[in-house]
Write an enzyme that holds these catalytic residues in place. Structure first.
Site, PDB file in Angstrom:
ATOM      1  N   ARG A  82       0.889  -1.171   0.000  1.00 47.06           N
ATOM      2  CA  ARG A  82       0.000   0.000   0.000  1.00 47.06           C
ATOM      3  C   ARG A  82       0.921   1.212   0.000  1.00 47.06           C
ATOM      4  O   ARG A  82       1.709   1.389   0.933  1.00 47.06           O
ATOM      5  CB  ARG A  82      -0.902  -0.011   1.236  1.00 47.06           C
ATOM      6  CG  ARG A  82      -1.573   1.323   1.490  1.00 47.06           C
ATOM      7  CD  ARG A  82      -2.702   1.248   2.461  1.00 47.06           C
ATOM      8  NE  ARG A  82      -3.858   0.599   1.847  1.00 47.06           N
ATOM      9  CZ  ARG A  82      -5.086   0.635   2.338  1.00 47.06           C
ATOM     10  NH1 ARG A  82      -5.335   1.287   3.459  1.00 47.06           N
ATOM     11  NH2 ARG A  82      -6.074   0.018   1.733  1.00 47.06           N
ATOM     12  N   ASP A 106     -17.210   7.089  -1.648  1.00 44.68           N
ATOM     13  CA  ASP A 106     -15.982   6.925  -0.863  1.00 44.68           C
ATOM     14  C   ASP A 106     -15.684   8.283  -0.234  1.00 44.68           C
ATOM     15  O   ASP A 106     -16.302   9.298  -0.597  1.00 44.68           O
ATOM     16  CB  ASP A 106     -14.843   6.470  -1.809  1.00 44.68           C
ATOM     17  CG  ASP A 106     -13.529   6.187  -1.078  1.00 44.68           C
ATOM     18  OD1 ASP A 106     -13.542   6.048   0.163  1.00 44.68           O
ATOM     19  OD2 ASP A 106     -12.482   6.115  -1.758  1.00 44.68           O
ATOM     20  N   ARG A 148     -13.298  -8.952   0.836  1.00 47.09           N
ATOM     21  CA  ARG A 148     -11.882  -8.634   0.601  1.00 47.09           C
ATOM     22  C   ARG A 148     -11.046  -9.887   0.900  1.00 47.09           C
ATOM     23  O   ARG A 148     -10.127 -10.228   0.169  1.00 47.09           O
ATOM     24  CB  ARG A 148     -11.429  -7.485   1.520  1.00 47.09           C
ATOM     25  CG  ARG A 148     -12.044  -6.128   1.202  1.00 47.09           C
ATOM     26  CD  ARG A 148     -11.501  -5.540  -0.087  1.00 47.09           C
ATOM     27  NE  ARG A 148     -10.058  -5.415  -0.090  1.00 47.09           N
ATOM     28  CZ  ARG A 148      -9.365  -4.425   0.472  1.00 47.09           C
ATOM     29  NH1 ARG A 148     -10.000  -3.424   1.045  1.00 47.09           N
ATOM     30  NH2 ARG A 148      -8.025  -4.388   0.429  1.00 47.09           N
TER      31      ARG A 148
HETATM   32  N1   CP Z   1     -11.164  -0.462   2.067  1.00 48.69           N
HETATM   33  C1   CP Z   1      -9.917  -0.515   2.539  1.00 48.69           C
HETATM   34  O1   CP Z   1      -8.944  -0.730   1.798  1.00 48.69           O
HETATM   35  O2   CP Z   1      -9.823  -0.373   3.887  1.00 48.69           O
HETATM   36  P1   CP Z   1      -8.479  -0.096   4.699  1.00 48.69           P
HETATM   37  O3   CP Z   1      -7.977   1.265   4.301  1.00 48.69           O
HETATM   38  O4   CP Z   1      -8.881  -0.146   6.147  1.00 48.69           O
HETATM   39  O5   CP Z   1      -7.476  -1.166   4.357  1.00 48.69           O
HETATM   40  N1  NVA Z   2      -9.914   6.663  -1.311  1.00 47.85           N
HETATM   41  C1  NVA Z   2      -9.542   6.189  -0.001  1.00 47.85           C
HETATM   42  C2  NVA Z   2      -9.732   4.712   0.091  1.00 47.85           C
HETATM   43  C3  NVA Z   2      -9.378   4.074   1.397  1.00 47.85           C
HETATM   44  C4  NVA Z   2      -9.574   2.596   1.394  1.00 47.85           C
HETATM   45  C5  NVA Z   2      -8.094   6.567   0.286  1.00 47.85           C
HETATM   46  O1  NVA Z   2      -7.261   6.449  -0.605  1.00 47.85           O
HETATM   47  O2  NVA Z   2      -7.806   7.001   1.413  1.00 47.85           O
END
Ligand code: CP
Ligand code: NVA
Length: 307
Positions: free
Chosen positions: A102, A220, A288
């Site tokens: 991430r 979102d 997920r």
């Molecule tokens: N939806 C999602 O990716 O959640 P997190 O940011 O908690 O991993």
């Molecule tokens: N758009 C949001 C999604 C989190 C899962 C972000 O990038 O923070």
């Protein structure tokens, strides 16, 4: 598929194959049947940003498949600061069988993939969140939704989750309408990808028009991770894009409400809608786990019939 960096790494058939595998894994899990196809395999989980769902579902998913996960915090390994991204990729490839990351910049995930000799999975970047979209469309597939006639209305920011939903929606033949304020449209390159895939895509400023006749409503947060300095400006820009009971009334009576979570309750969505009868957000969160287990099995090898 060697890596899973973008929803565009999938084809319609690959996605449908992953849905079937995820459904099988889910059913096996619920029936208490256990197999360890990833026994003796290790996956590195790199996080430059916070996470609940991605962290837990990847770690638990690896464990359920019989493997081990190593959790790495971006700040600690100094991805791109203490050590270059290619060097991190080359070193990790010596020890682990797969990398999930991430990251802030999508360029980081593509660089990891270019220099790693093991599969790399995008667990969210500034451009995409393909694991989220895969779980989302798996959730709709499980419910028997016909993608060919489905109209999905995205309300709010044309962000990373929106991009992956647009691409996978196009691959599966869905019609996607994005309602966003000027300046917050989805990335032009992603729009071009969707059109190249033959996707039916509309972009509008009119949230009410977008929702009208929709089968699925998706929203979102207005301020994604990394955009915190813009929070006040975004609150103002998106004020007419809240998914609330008034807006939902314009959708089909059977319309489903989706959100990737975490939600900023009272901003992009109200409690009544998020917790209401149309909401399938917890199904998305549960899935997920199953969808990502399917991705790891496909990329890292192994069959659920392996003991
Ligand atoms: N939806 C999602 O990716 O959640 P997190 O940011 O908690 O991993
Ligand atoms: N758009 C949001 C999604 C989190 C899962 C972000 O990038 O923070």
């Amino acid at each position: 598929m060697r890596h899973f960096l973008s929803a565009a790494d999938l084809t319609r058939d690959t996605a449908l194959g992953l849905f079937a595998l995820a459904a099988d894994l889910k059913q096996r899990r619920k029936a208490g049947r256990h197999s360890e196809p990833l026994a003796a395999k290790t996956v590195a989980l790199i996080f430059e940003k916070a996470s609940l769902r991605t962290r837990v579902t990847f770690e638990v998913g690896v464990i359920q498949l019989g493997g081990r996960a190593v959790h790495l915090v971006g700040r600690d390994i100094g991805l791109g600061t203490r050590e270059s991204v290619p060097d991190v990729a080359r070193n990790l490839s010596l020890w682990v069988d797969g990398i999930m990351a991430r990251v802030y910049s999508h360029a980081t995930i593509t660089a990891l993939a270019r220099h790693a000799t093991v599969p790399v999975i995008n667990g969210l970047s500034d451009l995409e969140h393909p694991c989220q979209a895969l779980a989302d469309f798996f959730t709709l597939w499980e419910r028997g939704v016909d993608f060919g006639t489905m109209r999905l209305a995205w309300i709010g920011d044309g962000n990373n989750v929106c991009h992956s939903v647009m691409i996978l929606g196009a691959l599966l033949g869905a019609s996607i309408v994005v309602a966003c304020p000027p300046g917050y449209e989805p990335d032009a390159g992603v729009q071009a990808t969707v059109r190249r895939l033959g996707g039916r895509l509309e972009i509008t400023e009119d949230a009410r028009a977008a929702v009208t006749g929709a089968d699925v409503l998706y929203t979102d947060v207005w301020t994604s991770m990394g955009q915190e300095a813009e929070h006040e400006q975004r609150l103002e820009a998106f004020s007419r894009y809240q998914l609330n009971e008034t807006l939902v009334e314009f959708a089909k009576p059977s319309a489903l409400v989706m959100h990737c979570l975490p939600a900023h309750r009272g901003e992009e969505i109200t409690d009544a809608v998020l917790d209401g009868k149309r909401s399938i957000v917890l199904e998305q969160a549960e899935n997920r786990l199953h969808a990502q287990k399917a991705v790891m099995l496909r990329l890292l090898g192994g069959s659920v019939d392996d003991v």
